[in-house]
Motif scaffolding. Sequence first.
Motif, mmCIF file in Angstrom:
data_model
loop_
_atom_site.group_PDB
_atom_site.id
_atom_site.type_symbol
_atom_site.label_atom_id
_atom_site.label_comp_id
_atom_site.label_asym_id
_atom_site.label_seq_id
_atom_site.Cartn_x
_atom_site.Cartn_y
_atom_site.Cartn_z
ATOM 1 N N LEU A 1 -7.966 -0.139 -2.961
ATOM 2 C CA LEU A 1 -8.182 -1.521 -2.049
ATOM 3 C C LEU A 1 -9.098 -1.897 -1.896
ATOM 4 N N VAL A 2 -9.323 -0.915 -1.102
ATOM 5 C CA VAL A 2 -10.436 -1.351 -0.147
ATOM 6 C C VAL A 2 -11.906 -0.575 0.336
ATOM 7 N N LEU B 1 0.673 -1.364 -0.116
ATOM 8 C CA LEU B 1 0.079 0.057 -0.220
ATOM 9 C C LEU B 1 0.982 1.584 0.361
ATOM 10 N N GLU B 2 1.884 1.327 0.382
ATOM 11 C CA GLU B 2 2.843 2.486 0.665
ATOM 12 C C GLU B 2 3.865 2.614 -0.429
ATOM 13 N N LEU C 1 -9.715 -1.687 -9.796
ATOM 14 C CA LEU C 1 -8.263 -2.355 -9.964
ATOM 15 C C LEU C 1 -8.225 -2.905 -10.976
ATOM 16 N N PRO C 2 -8.237 -4.489 -12.009
ATOM 17 C CA PRO C 2 -7.731 -3.980 -12.790
ATOM 18 C C PRO C 2 -8.313 -3.758 -14.229
ATOM 19 N N GLU C 3 -9.181 -3.373 -14.320
ATOM 20 C CA GLU C 3 -9.927 -2.619 -15.736
ATOM 21 C C GLU C 3 -8.484 -1.513 -15.185
ATOM 22 N N ILE D 1 -6.864 7.749 -2.618
ATOM 23 C CA ILE D 1 -6.674 6.881 -4.304
ATOM 24 C C ILE D 1 -6.457 5.353 -3.666
ATOM 25 N N ALA D 2 -5.689 5.361 -3.340
ATOM 26 C CA ALA D 2 -5.020 4.260 -3.152
ATOM 27 C C ALA D 2 -6.131 3.146 -2.300
#
Length: 197
Positions: free
Chosen positions: A31-32, A5-6, A38-40, A26-27
């Motif tokens: 992720l959450v 994540l960092e 994310l894959p797109e 954004i991260a």
Amino acid sequence: MTPALETLQKQLKQLPGIGYRSAERIALHLLVEKPGRLPELVMALQSAAQNVRRCTVCGNLAEQEHCAVCADERRRTGQVCVVEYVPDLAAIERSGAFRGRYHVLHGKLSPIRGVAPEDLNLAALLQRIESGEITEVILALSNDVEGEATCHYLTERLPKTGVKVTRIGFGLPSGGGVLYADAVTLKSALEARRDYT
């Protein structure tokens, strides 16, 4: 925070206009909150990296040899608007005020930052002009020292006859008042004045 994540946050923070908090949001969003996106996003980034390149004529973004503007036969081929970056071209296109062609320099001269003429897309522009297809060069570079230096450099290298060289006007933004304008903007506005009648 996990190492992955960092790392993601650090990579996002390197993008223009994204600071520490925005990168974190954004991260975490990817992720959450919306991990399905994310894959797109990864696929879109990979596709763009593989398919998008510079137009061989003007330097704009393209997926073919020529960009959509250069491929459009309805555009005026004799007028070329010279811009610093692709977003400048996009802004002019959104205005709908120009129906000619473009040339993207991908920067401007800056001895302080080590940007020399050979670092810019200048040779291709001079080659286009020497071919005789261009009758007017419109310099749409920023109104700062580096933009002016780039304009001066270009005009010194252009043929002295046959090609009209113009510079976009600078001045007060629509809805802006004289009271709040800085000295450089006011000077440009006065110098770029035109007949009112």
